[in-house]
Design an enzyme around this catalytic site. Structure first.
Site, PDB file in Angstrom:
ATOM      1  N   GLN A  24      11.904   0.111   6.763  1.00 21.62           N
ATOM      2  CA  GLN A  24      12.912   1.186   6.717  1.00 21.62           C
ATOM      3  C   GLN A  24      12.913   1.889   5.353  1.00 21.62           C
ATOM      4  OE1 GLN A  24      13.487  -1.999   7.432  1.00 21.62           O
ATOM      5  NE2 GLN A  24      15.354  -2.804   6.501  1.00 21.62           N
ATOM      6  N   THR A  67      -2.532 -12.082  -2.162  1.00 20.47           N
ATOM      7  CA  THR A  67      -3.243 -12.024  -3.429  1.00 20.47           C
ATOM      8  C   THR A  67      -4.481 -12.939  -3.425  1.00 20.47           C
ATOM      9  OG1 THR A  67      -2.919 -12.061  -5.815  1.00 20.47           O
ATOM     10  CG2 THR A  67      -1.813 -13.788  -4.549  1.00 20.47           C
ATOM     11  N   ASN A 107       5.432  -6.995   2.099  1.00 17.96           N
ATOM     12  CA  ASN A 107       4.956  -7.870   3.170  1.00 17.96           C
ATOM     13  C   ASN A 107       4.229  -7.055   4.241  1.00 17.96           C
ATOM     14  OD1 ASN A 107       6.861  -6.657   4.794  1.00 17.96           O
ATOM     15  ND2 ASN A 107       8.317  -8.354   4.673  1.00 17.96           N
ATOM     16  N   HIS A 146       2.038 -17.488  -5.373  1.00 15.61           N
ATOM     17  CA  HIS A 146       2.349 -16.316  -4.543  1.00 15.61           C
ATOM     18  C   HIS A 146       2.472 -16.661  -3.070  1.00 15.61           C
ATOM     19  CE1 HIS A 146       2.162 -13.243  -7.653  1.00 15.61           C
ATOM     20  NE2 HIS A 146       1.139 -13.903  -8.169  1.00 15.61           N
ATOM     21  N   TYR A 194       8.016   1.033  -4.238  1.00 16.94           N
ATOM     22  CA  TYR A 194       8.633  -0.051  -3.481  1.00 16.94           C
ATOM     23  C   TYR A 194       8.467  -1.366  -4.246  1.00 16.94           C
ATOM     24  CZ  TYR A 194      10.108  -3.192   0.116  1.00 16.94           C
ATOM     25  OH  TYR A 194      10.801  -4.163   0.794  1.00 16.94           O
ATOM     26  N   GLU A 226     -25.274  30.137   8.174  1.00 16.23           N
ATOM     27  CA  GLU A 226     -24.193  29.424   8.857  1.00 16.23           C
ATOM     28  C   GLU A 226     -23.369  30.355   9.756  1.00 16.23           C
ATOM     29  OE1 GLU A 226     -23.278  25.634   5.953  1.00 16.23           O
ATOM     30  OE2 GLU A 226     -21.923  27.344   5.829  1.00 16.23           O
ATOM     31  N   GLU A 235      -9.494  -9.551  -5.465  1.00 16.77           N
ATOM     32  CA  GLU A 235      -8.462  -8.833  -6.215  1.00 16.77           C
ATOM     33  C   GLU A 235      -8.564  -9.185  -7.714  1.00 16.77           C
ATOM     34  OE1 GLU A 235      -4.542 -10.288  -5.647  1.00 16.77           O
ATOM     35  OE2 GLU A 235      -3.597  -8.348  -6.033  1.00 16.77           O
ATOM     36  N   HIS A 236      -8.502 -10.481  -8.018  1.00 17.35           N
ATOM     37  CA  HIS A 236      -8.649 -10.952  -9.392  1.00 17.35           C
ATOM     38  C   HIS A 236      -9.966 -11.714  -9.541  1.00 17.35           C
ATOM     39  CE1 HIS A 236      -4.540 -10.288 -11.007  1.00 17.35           C
ATOM     40  NE2 HIS A 236      -4.164 -10.433  -9.749  1.00 17.35           N
ATOM     41  N   ASP A 282      -1.257 -10.148 -14.714  1.00 14.33           N
ATOM     42  CA  ASP A 282      -0.029  -9.988 -13.933  1.00 14.33           C
ATOM     43  C   ASP A 282       1.142  -9.520 -14.783  1.00 14.33           C
ATOM     44  OD1 ASP A 282      -1.127 -10.731 -11.509  1.00 14.33           O
ATOM     45  OD2 ASP A 282      -0.829 -12.868 -11.888  1.00 14.33           O
TER      46      ASP A 282
END
Lengths: 394, 394
Positions: free
Chosen positions: B172, B218, B195, B243, B113, B380, B294-295, B327
């Site tokens: 979707q 981010t 998003n 961002h 995506y 067992e 993240e960074h 990036d």
């Protein structure tokens, strides 16, 4: 019962119970310990006075010497396997003047769920716990239904240096470890199999905490040729059938004689066995790759050759090696992907308790790398990105 | 705006939109293409005539030579990095007479995506796609909001040998790739940022299809000492701020002078920057490990030394290396764990497109391994397990 055709689906749909499990999770989230005491009374029919096992040492001391020795041997076997596959840090790679690499770091807090059900599963604690030790996990927590906690689980918990053992089962155990309560520590990742409620709970909390995966009923596909021993195969299928009626059991073989013997013997059993004739072992491998079974057993000549053709399976035993050996002491895990998840991920291993950190250092990168970055950044509209790169290397 | 204290939370809660996203997913599941045409008109304000991009070659040919060359360079850089960290099959391990190992196999069908938003993100297609190529993924599918598909995405899709590009965005798109429609291929795993609707959809479909993780806004933590260049740091923070307003931006430094310069400059900006004085770089590393950003940028002397002390971070840049290089073209990925997920998992890499198959072969295992298995299996209650093992080695 014998069927001669594979089913279209292996249904493991928990969508119907999601609302119930959501309620349990929210109840534990808001009421903490109080909710768990109530849910344990409701679901496990036990009036607990503590949610923690307080007599681990005493309980562990009840384990027989034979069992202790067996557990120690199996522990070492799983340890060695995971230690062999543990990835080293990769430091000092470089391309076009950029130095880069990856560090592997252990997850800090892990919760292991040891399921209930008809039987006891201390072996599952070894399977989930030993790879965590190999990874270097500092804090391991264990939860299991109160009526399923036994001396062997206590003994293994001591060996794993487990911080706390909780006497909590089902969705409430997963919720407690995901969000924490007064008694239960919030963990970073939850690992372990369980019934459909446990799996639904793992799915639901997976937006907030790591999980190993969603495990359904166990599966075994045996591929056999004329050289296979029918008695072994019958035992292997019945062994896997011990996990319950939902177990998915398949024999793919080129041998009419094998089909005849196996079919005659197993037709009276309660479990359903799918027995299919194939024209070649290659055809059987193709079917197995489509099924992506949890366990795959290659009881054929030149099993090593066919091994390399397998694309989708959780764990594989070669030749006459019994599939049940994977369940205990071969080294690989018995917490494995089911219901076609073997197309996407592998079984539990040291990798489940490690995560990769990437790094880069660019003191004197090739000019073309810098130019390329600036051009693409500007095209995307990230001008400060371009500037922050450009200012370093002008 | 400058704040001098870290926030308690980085909220990224999508629980409120879950019912809406669930409706979208169920609609796509039941109505297929028809639902998507309708949802695209509703959400992306586009009346589509096809859900597929049919003029990929033509579109790709519009890309300038400069951009093409830049993409080719970045492609190689990501390729080399992932090729370096790609795990080899581990064959021929053994312990106590049991031979074992692991095979790494690629996932077959992957959906990438590429998000919409204010800007265009063709670089994300490189970041998600190139590791898939290194892993050997046979079928790559791409989906992106129709108004975000541009010549560069077409050019990269050709380079990645993408099977189909879908002009679908949002929840979707995720639903379509998870369950398939008349036009859209059902994939095994979906990878890529997006998003809050995209992330909620990924979470919801994760019981049926693999996902890379749930990515939120981010994050960048810069650790700097007296040796750092204030102008670089200002640019790095502003770059990350590109961002959007939700970006989490932190500077931890031992330098009062740096705080003064950075604070003076950035105080007028719209984004919020968290600027904290620390007593030592070790203290800053501790804070970073707790934040699990993240960074992470180590703009300090002896950055290599501090690198080894990092436990939780998505990707790290050393010394004056600009974080923005990650990036684009350093080699590591920019699809990385956010919101503390770096405590649990790493960024997108070749590992996301591989899964491990474990195997074992026990022709002549040590007797103690067999005995241990039988003893624990019987304890067992799995007698056929014990028998199926015992019968082989008597």
């Amino acid at each position: 019962m014998i069927k001669r055709e594979l089913p279209k689906d292996r249904p493991n749909d928990f969508s119907k119970i999601i609302p119930d499990v959501e309620k349990i999770i929210n109840y534990v989230k808001t009421k903490g310990d109080e909710a768990i005491f109530e849910l344990e009374e409701k679901f496990d029919k036990v009036k607990l006075t503590s949610l923690k096992l307080n007599n681990i040492e005493e309980l562990a001391s009840q384990v027989s010497e034979d069992l202790k020795k067996s557990i120690d041997i199996i522990y070492s076997q799983i340890y060695e396997f995971n230690n062999t596959i543990k990835p080293p840090n990769m430091i000092g790679g470089s391309f076009n003047g950029v130095e880069y690499g990856v560090l592997w770091r252990s997850i800090e807090k892990v919760g292991i769920y040891v399921p209930g059900g008809d039987k006891a599963y201390p072996s599952t604690l070894l399977m989930a716990g030993v790879p965590a030790i190999v990874a270097g996990v500092k804090e391991i927590y264990v939860s299991s239904p109160p009526n399923k906690i036994n001396p062997v689980i206590a003994y293994i918990s001591l060996k794993l240096n487990v911080k706390e053992v909780y006497t909590i089962g089902g969705a409430q155990a997963i919720a407690a470890m995901a969000y924490g309560t007064q008694t239960v520590k919030k963990v970073d990742k939850i690992v372990g199999p369980g019934n459909i409620y446990v799996q639904a709970a793992k799915y639901l909390v997976s937006s907030d905490v790591g999980i190993d995966g969603i495990e359904g009923p166990t599966e075994l596909v045996i591929i056999a040729d004329e050289s296979a021993n029918p008695n072994n195969i019958i035992l292997d299928l019945r062994a896997q059938a011990e996990h319950g009626r939902l177990t998915f059991l398949v024999l793919l073989t080129t041998s009419d004689k094998l089909i005849e013997i196996v079919t005659r013997e197993l037709d009276k059993d309660e479990n359903t066995y799918f027995v299919l004739k194939v024209n070649s072992i290659d055809e059987a491998i193709d079917i197995a790759n489509e099924v992506a079974p949890e366990h795959l057993s290659l009881q054929v000549e030149n099993a090593n050759e066919y091994l390399m053709k397998v694309k989708n399976a959780g764990a594989i035993t070669l030749g006459s090696t019994p599939p049940a050996l994977i369940d205990y002491s071969a080294g690989p895990n018995h917490i494995l992907p089911t219901n076609s998840w073997a197309k996407i991920r592998g079984g539990v291993s040291v990798y489940d308790y490690l995560k990769m950190i990437m790094y880069a250092s660019a003191k004197t990168p090739d000019k073309k790398v810098i130019e390329a970055s600036k051009i693409l950044a500007k095209y995307e509209g990230f001008n400060y990105h371009a500037d922050s790169i450009g200012v370093r290397y002008e």
